[in-house]
Design an enzyme around this catalytic site. Structure first.
Site, PDB file in Angstrom:
ATOM      1  N   LYS A  83      54.459  35.610   6.791  1.00  0.00           N
ATOM      2  CA  LYS A  83      54.482  36.062   5.409  1.00  0.00           C
ATOM      3  C   LYS A  83      53.027  37.331   5.097  1.00  0.00           C
ATOM      4  O   LYS A  83      53.355  38.101   4.504  1.00  0.00           O
ATOM      5  CB  LYS A  83      53.734  34.823   4.729  1.00  0.00           C
ATOM      6  N   ASN A  84      52.030  37.009   5.844  1.00  0.00           N
ATOM      7  CA  ASN A  84      50.980  37.847   5.398  1.00  0.00           C
ATOM      8  C   ASN A  84      51.015  39.223   5.995  1.00  0.00           C
ATOM      9  O   ASN A  84      50.353  40.228   5.861  1.00  0.00           O
ATOM     10  CB  ASN A  84      49.614  37.198   5.862  1.00  0.00           C
ATOM     11  N   ARG A 120      38.373  34.903  -5.585  1.00  0.00           N
ATOM     12  CA  ARG A 120      39.122  36.009  -4.853  1.00  0.00           C
ATOM     13  C   ARG A 120      39.206  37.357  -5.660  1.00  0.00           C
ATOM     14  O   ARG A 120      40.128  37.817  -6.310  1.00  0.00           O
ATOM     15  CB  ARG A 120      40.737  35.407  -4.790  1.00  0.00           C
TER      16      ARG A 120
HETATM   17  C1  UD1 Z   1      44.268  36.996   3.197  1.00  0.00           C
HETATM   18  C2  UD1 Z   1      45.756  36.099   3.305  1.00  0.00           C
HETATM   19  C3  UD1 Z   1      45.200  34.773   3.112  1.00  0.00           C
HETATM   20  C4  UD1 Z   1      44.083  34.576   4.158  1.00  0.00           C
HETATM   21  C5  UD1 Z   1      43.005  35.376   3.652  1.00  0.00           C
HETATM   22  C6  UD1 Z   1      41.811  35.236   4.486  1.00  0.00           C
HETATM   23  C7  UD1 Z   1      47.594  37.610   2.802  1.00  0.00           C
HETATM   24  C8  UD1 Z   1      48.637  37.759   1.900  1.00  0.00           C
HETATM   25  N1  UD1 Z   1      46.734  36.414   2.460  1.00  0.00           N
HETATM   26  O1  UD1 Z   1      44.193  37.070   1.673  1.00  0.00           O
HETATM   27  O2  UD1 Z   1      46.556  33.906   3.401  1.00  0.00           O
HETATM   28  O3  UD1 Z   1      43.633  33.074   3.475  1.00  0.00           O
HETATM   29  O4  UD1 Z   1      43.252  36.439   3.741  1.00  0.00           O
HETATM   30  O5  UD1 Z   1      42.057  35.148   5.852  1.00  0.00           O
HETATM   31  O6  UD1 Z   1      47.365  38.249   3.764  1.00  0.00           O
HETATM   32  N2  UD1 Z   1      36.435  38.878  -1.255  1.00  0.00           N
HETATM   33  C9  UD1 Z   1      35.503  39.447  -2.146  1.00  0.00           C
HETATM   34  N3  UD1 Z   1      35.711  40.737  -2.732  1.00  0.00           N
HETATM   35  C10 UD1 Z   1      36.877  41.350  -2.361  1.00  0.00           C
HETATM   36  C11 UD1 Z   1      38.031  40.847  -1.542  1.00  0.00           C
HETATM   37  C12 UD1 Z   1      37.884  39.440  -1.128  1.00  0.00           C
HETATM   38  O7  UD1 Z   1      34.681  38.875  -2.366  1.00  0.00           O
HETATM   39  O8  UD1 Z   1      37.119  42.597  -2.893  1.00  0.00           O
HETATM   40  C13 UD1 Z   1      36.354  37.668  -0.573  1.00  0.00           C
HETATM   41  C14 UD1 Z   1      37.219  36.472  -1.266  1.00  0.00           C
HETATM   42  O9  UD1 Z   1      36.909  36.287  -2.301  1.00  0.00           O
HETATM   43  C15 UD1 Z   1      37.423  35.466  -0.364  1.00  0.00           C
HETATM   44  C16 UD1 Z   1      37.377  36.304   1.119  1.00  0.00           C
HETATM   45  O10 UD1 Z   1      36.573  37.615   0.726  1.00  0.00           O
HETATM   46  O11 UD1 Z   1      36.371  34.472  -0.282  1.00  0.00           O
HETATM   47  C17 UD1 Z   1      38.232  36.450   1.937  1.00  0.00           C
HETATM   48  O12 UD1 Z   1      39.490  37.408   1.234  1.00  0.00           O
HETATM   49  P1  UD1 Z   1      40.309  38.391   1.630  1.00  0.00           P
HETATM   50  O13 UD1 Z   1      39.979  38.653   3.232  1.00  0.00           O
HETATM   51  O14 UD1 Z   1      40.399  39.535   0.789  1.00  0.00           O
HETATM   52  O15 UD1 Z   1      41.481  37.393   1.649  1.00  0.00           O
HETATM   53  P2  UD1 Z   1      43.356  38.137   0.969  1.00  0.00           P
HETATM   54  O16 UD1 Z   1      43.590  39.343   1.568  1.00  0.00           O
HETATM   55  O17 UD1 Z   1      43.135  37.893  -0.342  1.00  0.00           O
END
Ligand code: UD1
Length: 423
Positions: A22-23, A123
């Site tokens: 999915k991801n 997020r």
């Molecule tokens: C992706 C995955 C999700 C997985 C996550 C972490 C997809 C579609 N989803 O989500 O299943 O749980 O990676 O492995 O691929 N953060 C910030 N600022 C930002 C971006 C992120 O603080 O601008 C924080 C988020 O709040 C969170 C952490 O970083 O606590 C991880 O987020 P991120 O790696 O961005 O996850 P996703 O891409 O949303």
């Protein structure tokens, strides 16, 4: 609304084939907007999130041939592309933000209301935006205060970008945007997940010049144009890990096919610490929970190659029945213990303090009415239901439909006593 009815089951036995990731498929589908030519995506899992992404791309003006029964999606973004992603779709799936870079490159503007998705923390997207700003994108800060990303750029120019945290989504958005930017982009402290590597492979096939995906420094030399390609999506390592835990928790013996063991090193190491026997053959990975009792262990979630946060709740299910106490520390998301309350309804007696959960283990779980509080937690409560006495009724299973293809059918093939009922 659908529910799962789960009864205490015999040890899982047989074989299961893991679906496409999915991801990985979601950013790849978004990247198909970067060319006017046709992209054929194979091994796309038949999931609600994939359907939402199909609808999003269609609403933006792409032609999408969705053949999910055969795990295929064909995308042709050959007409006019709109710059605004409809809120109705965006609110259903956080991964909608992945179209940000493509919209900017195709239309010079991107207008996206900040997305929803799993309720596992704030997020935010400031890292995505920081990266885009470094590439020359202007963000309307007033709109952002109202939860709207309003980004515009005449031209994107390569730059060196350091991510404060290796965000998966930010890394994906930035490498997509950098692929068609002028000059070279160096992304430091990039996410290293296998899904990033799959996206980079897809983009490189399209003609992009990306090096270093899978390490913490990714270098992208911008090109002028990308072309249409055909691509097989990698297997879903989280689905695989969930079935590995299913074999372990039920003391079963399961052959898992279509799995990349290298993507699961942390999960394999932790399952072995728990006494689970794992061997890899040409056919797949054999997971045996029937050899030794389950021993307690501690886990700490981290960005890849650390223990995946998406496996935290399924693994906690296993620890509830281990022979003694375990500690789980969640460092990736700030609010990812909602499943603890559900496990406790079944008698797990877990205590949490901040980002730390203490699981006493050694429990005879009792079936209960529980809620799938997020996608992975939904799978996790099903796993506990397989070993709990009596019936476990899982509601809000639409979360599970977002990310597990044929979950109930696959479990039933392995001998699980689970039914899906529509209310
Ligand atoms: C992706 C995955 C999700 C997985 C996550 C972490 C997809 C579609 N989803 O989500 O299943 O749980 O990676 O492995 O691929 N953060 C910030 N600022 C930002 C971006 C992120 O603080 O601008 C924080 C988020 O709040 C969170 C952490 O970083 O606590 C991880 O987020 P991120 O790696 O961005 O996850 P996703 O891409 O949303």
């Amino acid at each position: 609304m659908a529910k799962f009815l789960v009864q205490k089951s015999a040890p899982l036995k047989g074989e299961v084939k893991i679906s496409g990731s999915k991801n990985a498929v979601l950013p790849i589908m978004a990247a198909a907007l970067l060319t006017e030519e046709k992209c054929i995506i194979k091994d796309a899992p038949a999931l609600r999130d994939v359907e939402v992404m199909c609808s999003l791309l269609e609403s933006l003006g792409a032609t999408v041939e969705k053949d999910l029964e055969n795990n295929k999606v064909i995308i042709a973004a050959d007409g006019d592309i709109a710059c605004e992603a409809p809120y109705d779709l965006v609110k259903m799936m956080r991964a909608s933000i992945l179209v940000l870079g493509a919209l900017l490159l195709r239309t010079g503007r991107a207008l996206i209301h900040l997305p929803g998705g799993c309720a596992i923390g704030k997020r935010p997207v400031e890292l995505h935006l920081k990266g885009l700003k470094a590439l020359g994108v202007t963000i309307d800060e007033e709109q952002l205060l109202r939860g709207i990303v309003d980004a515009s750029a005449d031209k994107l120019r390569g730059n060196t970008i350091y991510l404060d945290f290796p965000s998966v989504g930010a890394t994906e958005v930035i490498i997509m945007a950098a692929s068609l930017a002028e000059g070279t982009t160096v992304l430091e402290n990039a996410a290293q997940e296998p899904e990033i590597v799959d996206l980079a492979n897809f983009l490189n096939k399209m003609g992009a010049r990306i090096k270093g995906a899978g390490t913490d420094t990714i270098k992208v030399e911008g090109v002028e144009k990308l072309k249409g390609v055909s691509h097989h999506v990698i297997p879903d390592r989280i689905e695989a890990g969930t079935f590995m835990v299913g074999a372990a928790i039920t003391k079963g013996n399961v052959l898992i096919k279509n799995i990349v063991p290298d993507h699961l090193k942390a999960v394999i190491a932790k399952l072995r610490e728990c006494g689970v026997e794992i061997s890899t053959t040409d056919e797949g990975m054999r997971v045996r929970g029937d050899r030794k009792p389950i021993v307690s262990t501690d886990i700490k979630t981290l960005p890849y190659p650390g223990f995946p946060t998406d496996m935290q709740s399924p693994f906690m299910a296993l620890l509830t029945v281990a022979n003694g106490p375990s500690v789980v520390i969640e460092t990736v998301f700030e609010n990812r213990f909602m499943h603890v309350g559900e496990f406790n309804r079944m008698g797990a007696n877990i205590k949490t303090e901040g980002n730390c959960a203490i699981i006493p283990g050694d429990k005879n779980l009792q079936g209960a009415q529980v809620v799938a509080t997020d996608l992975r937690a939904g799978a996790a409560v099903v796993l506990t239901g397989l070993v709990a006495d009596g019936m476990t009724e899982v509601s809000q299973v639409y979360h599970v439909d977002r990310g597990y293809e044929d979950f109930v059918e696959k479990l039933r093939t392995l001998g699980a006593n689970i039914l899906r009922v529509e209310e």
